[in-house]
Motif scaffolding. Structure first.
Motif, mmCIF file in Angstrom:
data_model
loop_
_atom_site.group_PDB
_atom_site.id
_atom_site.type_symbol
_atom_site.label_atom_id
_atom_site.label_comp_id
_atom_site.label_asym_id
_atom_site.label_seq_id
_atom_site.Cartn_x
_atom_site.Cartn_y
_atom_site.Cartn_z
ATOM 1 N N ILE A 1 34.786 35.268 52.925
ATOM 2 C CA ILE A 1 35.171 36.683 52.939
ATOM 3 C C ILE A 1 36.617 36.791 53.399
ATOM 4 O O ILE A 1 37.013 36.171 54.382
ATOM 5 N N PHE A 2 37.417 37.569 52.672
ATOM 6 C CA PHE A 2 38.795 37.791 53.107
ATOM 7 C C PHE A 2 39.134 39.258 53.274
ATOM 8 O O PHE A 2 40.175 39.584 53.831
ATOM 9 N N ALA A 3 38.286 40.162 52.836
ATOM 10 C CA ALA A 3 38.548 41.586 53.026
ATOM 11 C C ALA A 3 37.260 42.375 52.856
ATOM 12 O O ALA A 3 36.398 41.999 52.075
ATOM 13 N N VAL A 4 37.168 43.466 53.604
ATOM 14 C CA VAL A 4 36.051 44.396 53.502
ATOM 15 C C VAL A 4 36.626 45.786 53.651
ATOM 16 O O VAL A 4 37.539 46.000 54.444
ATOM 17 N N PHE A 5 36.130 46.726 52.853
ATOM 18 C CA PHE A 5 36.600 48.102 53.012
ATOM 19 C C PHE A 5 35.527 49.086 52.614
ATOM 20 O O PHE A 5 34.583 48.752 51.924
ATOM 21 N N LYS A 6 35.687 50.328 53.087
ATOM 22 C CA LYS A 6 34.835 51.444 52.688
ATOM 23 C C LYS A 6 35.699 52.377 51.868
ATOM 24 O O LYS A 6 36.874 52.558 52.146
#
Length: 188
Positions: free
Chosen positions: A145-150
């Motif tokens: 995982i390198f990014a997570v967003f809503k």
């Protein structure tokens, strides 16, 4: 890695041993990983298995070529289910994937399916548990995982990765009820 350690993902993958099974619908012989043999005979719509260690995500990944949303409200056995299945869009080629594979799944109130990915909006969650395993019928794959967003249900995202340290980088995304996304890159 620390000084002197081999960078993660740089080891040469070994060719997995495949077994032959008979496709229940076509009668053709298919070669695939041994752990998928019995599952494929039960339902040849299976295209892989998704596991996120430390979470409840440990599910088969389904795909219907005829109806892209077939598994939205159906389980592995093709029975009606409010949970549905984790599934890939019908047009996606899982065996020769592009840089973007979209896997769909429900954000269930009981914590099943993709609900646990809500925790990944906390940086600590994905720093402590950042690996995702998505194995196809023919190969083992590890992602980081390198990014997570809503975001809202309507959005456009552009993500660019560069190849470093002989690690094959490709972008894959989970869309959880089209509201949250978790991006990760392929390590092997």
């Amino acid at each position: 890695p620390t000084v002197g350690e081999e960078p993660v993902g740089t080891e040469e993958p070994t060719a997995p041993q495949l077994v032959e099974v008979t496709d229940p619908e076509t009668g053709e012989t298919v070669s695939l990983l041994p752990e998928f043999a019995d599952l494929y005979v039960k339902n040849n719509d299976i295209v892989g298995w998704l596991t996120v260690p430390g979470t409840k995500i440990d599910y088969p990944v389904m795909q219907s070529q005829e109806d892209p949303d077939y598994y939205l409200y159906r389980n592995f056995d093709k029975a009606d289910s409010t949970r549905g299945s984790i599934y890939a869009w019908g047009a996606a080629d899982i065996n020769a994937p592009s840089d973007n594979i979209t896997l769909f799944g429900h954000n269930m109130a009981d914590g099943s399916m993709f609900a646990c990915l809500n925790a990944y909006t906390s940086k600590a969650a994905w720093e402590n548990n950042s690996l995702i395993f998505f194995d196809t019928l023919y190969e083992y794959h590890t992602y980081k995982i390198f990014a997570v967003f809503k975001t809202s249900a309507i959005f456009s995202v552009s993500v660019v990765c560069r190849q470093k340290l002989r690690i094959k980088i490709s972008v894959t995304a989970f869309y959880i009820n089209t509201v949250k996304a978790c991006f990760f890159c392929k390590l092997r």
